[in-house]
Design an enzyme around this catalytic site. Structure first.
Site, PDB file in Angstrom:
ATOM      1  N   GLY A 207       0.825  -1.221   0.000  1.00 51.79           N
ATOM      2  CA  GLY A 207       0.000   0.000   0.000  1.00 51.79           C
ATOM      3  C   GLY A 207       0.849   1.256   0.000  1.00 51.79           C
ATOM      4  O   GLY A 207       0.453   2.300   0.534  1.00 51.79           O
TER       5      GLY A 207
ATOM      6  N   GLY B  93      -0.441   4.684  -1.083  1.00 54.34           N
ATOM      7  CA  GLY B  93      -1.596   5.214  -0.360  1.00 54.34           C
ATOM      8  C   GLY B  93      -1.250   6.386   0.547  1.00 54.34           C
ATOM      9  O   GLY B  93      -0.097   6.824   0.607  1.00 54.34           O
ATOM     10  N   GLN B  94      -2.272   6.861   1.261  1.00 56.39           N
ATOM     11  CA  GLN B  94      -2.082   8.066   2.087  1.00 56.39           C
ATOM     12  C   GLN B  94      -0.984   7.867   3.130  1.00 56.39           C
ATOM     13  O   GLN B  94      -0.051   8.653   3.214  1.00 56.39           O
ATOM     14  CB  GLN B  94      -3.399   8.435   2.795  1.00 56.39           C
ATOM     15  CG  GLN B  94      -3.322   9.783   3.514  1.00 56.39           C
ATOM     16  CD  GLN B  94      -4.356   9.960   4.620  1.00 56.39           C
ATOM     17  OE1 GLN B  94      -4.997   9.011   5.053  1.00 56.39           O
ATOM     18  NE2 GLN B  94      -4.524  11.180   5.075  1.00 56.39           N
TER      19      GLN B  94
ATOM     20  N   ASP C 257       0.022  -7.856  -5.846  1.00 58.56           N
ATOM     21  CA  ASP C 257      -1.377  -7.954  -5.447  1.00 58.56           C
ATOM     22  C   ASP C 257      -1.412  -8.815  -4.183  1.00 58.56           C
ATOM     23  O   ASP C 257      -1.166 -10.025  -4.256  1.00 58.56           O
ATOM     24  CB  ASP C 257      -2.190  -8.607  -6.587  1.00 58.56           C
ATOM     25  CG  ASP C 257      -3.656  -8.725  -6.235  1.00 58.56           C
ATOM     26  OD1 ASP C 257      -4.015  -8.471  -5.062  1.00 58.56           O
ATOM     27  OD2 ASP C 257      -4.444  -9.083  -7.131  1.00 58.56           O
TER      28      ASP C 257
ATOM     29  N   TYR D  51     -15.998  -2.707   6.640  1.00 57.51           N
ATOM     30  CA  TYR D  51     -14.675  -2.239   7.061  1.00 57.51           C
ATOM     31  C   TYR D  51     -14.395  -2.682   8.503  1.00 57.51           C
ATOM     32  O   TYR D  51     -13.346  -3.246   8.814  1.00 57.51           O
ATOM     33  CB  TYR D  51     -14.641  -0.712   6.963  1.00 57.51           C
ATOM     34  CG  TYR D  51     -13.311  -0.074   7.276  1.00 57.51           C
ATOM     35  CD1 TYR D  51     -12.206  -0.271   6.456  1.00 57.51           C
ATOM     36  CD2 TYR D  51     -13.164   0.756   8.393  1.00 57.51           C
ATOM     37  CE1 TYR D  51     -10.987   0.342   6.745  1.00 57.51           C
ATOM     38  CE2 TYR D  51     -11.959   1.366   8.675  1.00 57.51           C
ATOM     39  CZ  TYR D  51     -10.875   1.159   7.844  1.00 57.51           C
ATOM     40  OH  TYR D  51      -9.682   1.760   8.123  1.00 57.51           O
TER      41      TYR D  51
ATOM     42  N   LYS E 131     -11.636  -5.207  10.120  1.00 55.15           N
ATOM     43  CA  LYS E 131     -10.650  -4.686  11.078  1.00 55.15           C
ATOM     44  C   LYS E 131     -10.647  -5.521  12.364  1.00 55.15           C
ATOM     45  O   LYS E 131      -9.587  -5.849  12.894  1.00 55.15           O
ATOM     46  CB  LYS E 131     -10.897  -3.201  11.373  1.00 55.15           C
ATOM     47  CG  LYS E 131     -10.493  -2.292  10.220  1.00 55.15           C
ATOM     48  CD  LYS E 131      -8.992  -2.360   9.953  1.00 55.15           C
ATOM     49  CE  LYS E 131      -8.576  -1.729   8.656  1.00 55.15           C
ATOM     50  NZ  LYS E 131      -7.168  -1.969   8.300  1.00 55.15           N
TER      51      LYS E 131
ATOM     52  N   ILE F 141      -6.591  10.115   9.708  1.00 58.87           N
ATOM     53  CA  ILE F 141      -5.245  10.657   9.543  1.00 58.87           C
ATOM     54  C   ILE F 141      -5.298  11.854   8.584  1.00 58.87           C
ATOM     55  O   ILE F 141      -5.868  11.766   7.497  1.00 58.87           O
ATOM     56  CB  ILE F 141      -4.276   9.585   8.965  1.00 58.87           C
ATOM     57  CG1 ILE F 141      -4.299   8.308   9.828  1.00 58.87           C
ATOM     58  CG2 ILE F 141      -2.860  10.150   8.838  1.00 58.87           C
ATOM     59  CD1 ILE F 141      -3.768   8.454  11.227  1.00 58.87           C
TER      60      ILE F 141
END
Ligand code: SER
Length: 320
Positions: free
Chosen positions: A8, A11-12, A53, A142, A146, A172
């Site tokens: 990832g 990503g952010q 992936d 989600y 988690k 975040i």
């Protein structure tokens, strides 16, 4: 020297964590991986980058073997609002992806950092001073992934002694890479719109308190926890961590101090409002503070000053 794999990485959090890890451990020792999104040039050019992936275990194993990886920061995941729109995809990426990473870690003896989230809580959780250990019955896909992820990481530690560690991140906030499809994204968008057009239309209601954190603290949390003395860790995964508890109007008021013409109105998105209402207002992060010295540096005021300064430079817009 230990080699580190980041999933990832476009990503952010991943994009900035990769840079921070490269600075700390050496560029060549941090292998960045992404799925489809091509990262920004600096990340691409500062060290190894590969497309993989995580839902295909062989692509993860290949990276770990090739680069003799000993630590994995597993950040590839689907965020809450996108997960509600595409629950099947979210299960696949968030659960199969994590399972594959843990299996590879078991086989090649890697340690693993996995972020959980405020999304691991639900409407029956005590929403104020949410304890480290409490009711977790989230009603989103989600959240399901988690909570299951937290349990799976605990299991891999207990059963196979895989050195798993993780935190429950709040929303975040950062100025480099945009988050993609989360419920807390408004807290990033508001700064962009404040600088670009001096107004923002918020999709969450006034009074919707959620935990938030500025990116430098989020990076510090991940790295400090992975460097913590394991003998001191009573919990390993899913440490509550927070830096501030804020509602949209609190951020708006802080922005107004710097951009006096800023205004905010509201157009509520029922999906994201319902998700936000089911998440804590503020978490109790004393376990993280006691076990590995967690301490955030930024509060709402210092974060807002830094965000506006850096974002206006990035957007090349003078605010005064
Ligand atoms: N920022 C995330 C989201 O909104 C929470 O983990 O989905």
């Amino acid at each position: 020297m230990q080699n580190i794999l980041v999933t990832g990485a476009a990503g952010q959090i991943g994009s900035e964590l990769t840079t921070a890890l490269r600075k700390k451990y050496g560029s060549e020792n941090v292998i960045a991986t992404g799925h489809k999104t091509k990262p920004e040039k600096p990340l691409l050019e500062s060290g190894p980058f590969h497309f993989i992936d995580c839902t295909e275990i062989d692509t993860v194993a290949e990276m770990v073997k090739k680069y003799k990886v000993s630590t994995i920061y597993h950040l590839a995941a689907i965020l809450s609002a996108v997960a509600e729109a595409t629950p099947q995809l979210a299960w696949n990426v968030n659960m199969i992806g994590l399972y594959n990473v843990l299996e590879v870690a078991r086989k090649y003896k890697c340690s693993v950092f996995t972020p959980s989230s405020i999304g691991a809580f639900g409407p029956t959780t005590p929403l104020n001073r949410t304890p480290q250990e409490t009711i977790q019955r989230p009603n989103t896909m989600y959240g399901v992934t988690k909570v299951a992820g937290e349990l799976l990481c605990d299991y891999y530690f207990k059963r196979f002694r895989v050195d798993t560690r993780g935190v429950r991140y709040p929303g975040i906030i950062s100025y480099k890479t945009l988050p993609g499809g989360g419920t807390t994204d408004y807290a990033v968008e508001i700064y962009y719109d404040a600088i670009k057009q001096k107004k923002y239309t918020c999709y969450l209601k006034k009074g919707t308190y959620l935990d938030m954190m500025y990116m430098p603290d989020a990076l510090k949390a991940a790295i400090d926890l992975m460097e913590a003395n394991p003998a001191k860790l009573k919990h390993r995964n899913a440490f509550n961590v927070t830096a501030m508890s804020v509602a949209p109007e609190n951020i708006a008021a802080e922005i107004e101090k710097i951009i006096p013409k800023f205004t905010m109105d509201f157009k509520i998105d029922p999906l994201r409002q319902a998700i936000a209402d089911s998440w804590p207002n503020n978490m109790d992060d004393s376990a993280a503070r006691e076990e590995w010295g967690w301490q955030p540096e930024y509060d709402l005021e210092s974060m807002t000053e830094d965000m506006i300064e850096n974002l206006s430079k990035k957007l090349k817009i003078k605010i005064h």
